[in-house]
Design a protein around this motif. Sequence first.
Motif, PDB file in Angstrom:
ATOM      1  N   LEU A 102       0.554  -1.241   0.007  1.00 53.26           N
ATOM      2  CA  LEU A 102      -0.178   0.218   0.084  1.00 53.26           C
ATOM      3  C   LEU A 102       0.628   1.383  -0.169  1.00 53.26           C
ATOM      4  O   LEU A 102       0.859   2.092  -1.174  1.00 53.26           O
ATOM      5  N   ILE A 103       1.993   1.312   0.655  1.00 54.33           N
ATOM      6  CA  ILE A 103       2.353   2.541   1.395  1.00 54.33           C
ATOM      7  C   ILE A 103       4.070   2.537   0.492  1.00 54.33           C
ATOM      8  O   ILE A 103       4.607   2.110   1.176  1.00 54.33           O
ATOM      9  N   ASN A 104       4.174   3.519  -0.068  1.00 59.47           N
ATOM     10  CA  ASN A 104       5.707   3.669  -0.873  1.00 59.47           C
ATOM     11  C   ASN A 104       5.785   5.098  -1.011  1.00 59.47           C
ATOM     12  O   ASN A 104       5.795   5.271  -1.816  1.00 59.47           O
ATOM     13  N   VAL A 105       6.131   6.126  -0.551  1.00 59.66           N
ATOM     14  CA  VAL A 105       6.072   7.531  -0.675  1.00 59.66           C
ATOM     15  C   VAL A 105       7.206   8.432   0.030  1.00 59.66           C
ATOM     16  O   VAL A 105       7.995   8.001   1.468  1.00 59.66           O
ATOM     17  N   THR A 106       7.476   9.542   0.029  1.00 61.85           N
ATOM     18  CA  THR A 106       8.782  10.482  -0.217  1.00 61.85           C
ATOM     19  C   THR A 106       8.385  11.711   0.214  1.00 61.85           C
ATOM     20  O   THR A 106       7.553  12.172  -0.940  1.00 61.85           O
ATOM     21  N   VAL A 107       8.408  11.887   0.984  1.00 63.42           N
ATOM     22  CA  VAL A 107       7.974  13.717   1.328  1.00 63.42           C
ATOM     23  C   VAL A 107       9.321  14.658   2.154  1.00 63.42           C
ATOM     24  O   VAL A 107      10.118  13.770   2.425  1.00 63.42           O
ATOM     25  N   ASN A 108       9.130  15.655   1.157  1.00 61.79           N
ATOM     26  CA  ASN A 108      10.268  16.383   1.875  1.00 61.79           C
ATOM     27  C   ASN A 108       9.751  16.736   3.418  1.00 61.79           C
ATOM     28  O   ASN A 108       8.858  18.365   3.421  1.00 61.79           O
ATOM     29  N   MET A 109       9.788  16.882   4.533  1.00 59.90           N
ATOM     30  CA  MET A 109       9.471  17.253   6.184  1.00 59.90           C
ATOM     31  C   MET A 109       9.998  18.897   5.615  1.00 59.90           C
ATOM     32  O   MET A 109       8.583  18.978   6.814  1.00 59.90           O
ATOM     33  N   CYS A 110      10.739  19.273   5.470  1.00 52.52           N
ATOM     34  CA  CYS A 110      11.233  20.455   6.004  1.00 52.52           C
ATOM     35  C   CYS A 110       9.694  21.652   5.350  1.00 52.52           C
ATOM     36  O   CYS A 110       8.935  22.404   5.879  1.00 52.52           O
ATOM     37  N   ASP A 111       9.070  21.684   3.763  1.00 51.16           N
ATOM     38  CA  ASP A 111       8.506  21.739   3.208  1.00 51.16           C
ATOM     39  C   ASP A 111       6.728  21.016   3.645  1.00 51.16           C
ATOM     40  O   ASP A 111       6.433  22.544   4.051  1.00 51.16           O
ATOM     41  N   VAL A 112       7.019  19.993   5.005  1.00 50.81           N
ATOM     42  CA  VAL A 112       5.499  19.818   5.244  1.00 50.81           C
ATOM     43  C   VAL A 112       5.359  20.747   6.861  1.00 50.81           C
ATOM     44  O   VAL A 112       4.262  21.641   7.287  1.00 50.81           O
ATOM     45  N   PHE A 164       1.110  -8.941  10.558  1.00 46.27           N
ATOM     46  CA  PHE A 164       2.130  -8.588  10.852  1.00 46.27           C
ATOM     47  C   PHE A 164       3.069  -8.145   9.805  1.00 46.27           C
ATOM     48  O   PHE A 164       3.482  -7.922   9.067  1.00 46.27           O
ATOM     49  N   TYR A 165       3.294  -6.285  10.003  1.00 45.61           N
ATOM     50  CA  TYR A 165       3.353  -5.436   9.048  1.00 45.61           C
ATOM     51  C   TYR A 165       5.307  -5.315   9.324  1.00 45.61           C
ATOM     52  O   TYR A 165       5.673  -4.877  10.768  1.00 45.61           O
ATOM     53  N   LEU A 166       5.844  -4.141   8.552  1.00 42.85           N
ATOM     54  CA  LEU A 166       7.154  -3.485   8.661  1.00 42.85           C
ATOM     55  C   LEU A 166       6.880  -2.517   7.981  1.00 42.85           C
ATOM     56  O   LEU A 166       6.575  -1.789   6.115  1.00 42.85           O
ATOM     57  N   MET A 167       7.073  -1.085   8.772  1.00 41.39           N
ATOM     58  CA  MET A 167       7.386   0.216   7.967  1.00 41.39           C
ATOM     59  C   MET A 167       8.637   0.437   8.224  1.00 41.39           C
ATOM     60  O   MET A 167       9.668   0.746   9.518  1.00 41.39           O
ATOM     61  N   ILE A 168       9.705   0.944   7.040  1.00 40.90           N
ATOM     62  CA  ILE A 168      10.693   1.441   7.183  1.00 40.90           C
ATOM     63  C   ILE A 168      10.489   2.974   6.830  1.00 40.90           C
ATOM     64  O   ILE A 168      10.149   3.626   6.222  1.00 40.90           O
ATOM     65  N   ILE A 169      10.587   3.841   8.344  1.00 41.41           N
ATOM     66  CA  ILE A 169      11.160   5.250   7.269  1.00 41.41           C
ATOM     67  C   ILE A 169      12.628   5.592   7.829  1.00 41.41           C
ATOM     68  O   ILE A 169      13.609   5.502   7.885  1.00 41.41           O
ATOM     69  N   LEU A 182      21.167   9.400   2.498  1.00 42.36           N
ATOM     70  CA  LEU A 182      20.723   8.339   3.390  1.00 42.36           C
ATOM     71  C   LEU A 182      21.553   9.153   5.138  1.00 42.36           C
ATOM     72  O   LEU A 182      22.937   8.710   5.494  1.00 42.36           O
ATOM     73  N   ALA A 183      20.998   9.750   6.317  1.00 41.05           N
ATOM     74  CA  ALA A 183      21.402   9.909   7.665  1.00 41.05           C
ATOM     75  C   ALA A 183      21.005   8.685   8.140  1.00 41.05           C
ATOM     76  O   ALA A 183      22.057   8.624   9.756  1.00 41.05           O
ATOM     77  N   GLY A 184      19.606   7.935   8.077  1.00 39.48           N
ATOM     78  CA  GLY A 184      19.305   7.284   8.869  1.00 39.48           C
ATOM     79  C   GLY A 184      18.135   6.609   8.632  1.00 39.48           C
ATOM     80  O   GLY A 184      17.706   6.850   7.883  1.00 39.48           O
ATOM     81  N   ALA A 185      18.089   5.132   9.115  1.00 41.54           N
ATOM     82  CA  ALA A 185      16.552   4.141   8.956  1.00 41.54           C
ATOM     83  C   ALA A 185      16.236   3.943   9.937  1.00 41.54           C
ATOM     84  O   ALA A 185      17.033   3.732  10.976  1.00 41.54           O
ATOM     85  N   ILE A 186      14.901   3.637  10.366  1.00 43.97           N
ATOM     86  CA  ILE A 186      14.221   3.085  11.571  1.00 43.97           C
ATOM     87  C   ILE A 186      13.238   1.830  11.166  1.00 43.97           C
ATOM     88  O   ILE A 186      12.248   2.303  10.023  1.00 43.97           O
ATOM     89  N   LYS A 187      13.522   0.993  11.459  1.00 44.96           N
ATOM     90  CA  LYS A 187      12.429  -0.620  11.215  1.00 44.96           C
ATOM     91  C   LYS A 187      11.784  -0.524  12.232  1.00 44.96           C
ATOM     92  O   LYS A 187      12.273  -0.901  13.565  1.00 44.96           O
ATOM     93  N   TYR A 188      10.422  -0.553  11.985  1.00 40.92           N
ATOM     94  CA  TYR A 188       9.320  -0.660  13.181  1.00 40.92           C
ATOM     95  C   TYR A 188       8.061  -1.578  12.540  1.00 40.92           C
ATOM     96  O   TYR A 188       7.556  -1.696  11.828  1.00 40.92           O
TER      97      TYR A 188
END
Length: 208
Positions: A102-112, A164-169, A182-188
Motif C-alpha cells: 500500500l504505502i511507498n512515499v517520499t516527502v520533504n518534511m521541511c516543506d511539510v 504483521f507489518y514492517l514500516m521502514i522510515i 541517507l542519514a539513517g533509517a528506522i524499522k518499526y
Amino acid sequence: MNNDESEFAIRRICLKKTIGEERETRILPLQYCDPKIVYKTTNIECLPDPSYAENATCFVKAVNWNKAVAQMDCDLILPLSNISVRVELLKKSYTNRYHPFLINVTVNMCDVIAKRNFIPYGTIFWKILKNYTNVNHSCPFTGHIFARNFFLDENLFPTFPLGFYLMIISVFENYVDRPPKLAGAIKYYFQVKEMEAKKRRKPLPRYN
C-alpha cells in the motif's frame, strides 16, 4: 424494560473505517459490529549513518496486551537542514517474508513543517513527530533527538487487514550540489490485531 429499551440495549454505535471507504457511523445489532482494531508495536530497530548520528538506542516497552510503546534516542553529529523522509510499508505473508503493501512515499518534511507541502502522509507523519518526539519545530535539527512512548494511533490510518507489518522510515539529507544522502533509517514492526479484553484476575481463596 419495554421492547424499545430492550432493542436499544443490544445495540451500539459502530465506527467503520476501511481502505477506500469514507468514515461512516451506523447503529447495528451488537453481533454485527466490527471488533476494535489496534496497532500493537512488536519491535524496533534504529540504523543511523555513523557520520550523521551516534549513541543511538531503540527499545520497546510493553504496556498491556494491546499496547507497547517505543523509546528512541540519538545524538546528531551533523545538522539536518533539508530532510526528506521515505515511508515504506510491508506486510508479512504466509511464507514469513515481508512484501510491499500500500504505502511507498517520499516527502520533504521541511516543506511539510513550513506548510509548503500538504501531502497526506507527510501531514500524518508531522502529527506523529509533534506528539512523540522533540522534532517539533522547523528545520534544521541539531543535537539530541528523542522519541518517547511512540505507538501508531489506529485513528490516523485506514484499517489494515489483520497481520504483521514492517514500516521502514528512511531519512535523507538533501543537497543542492549532490544527490541526497541517507542519514539513517528506522524499522518499526507492528501487529494489526483485534483488541483483547482485559483479563480479570481470579480472586484469591479465602481461608477462615
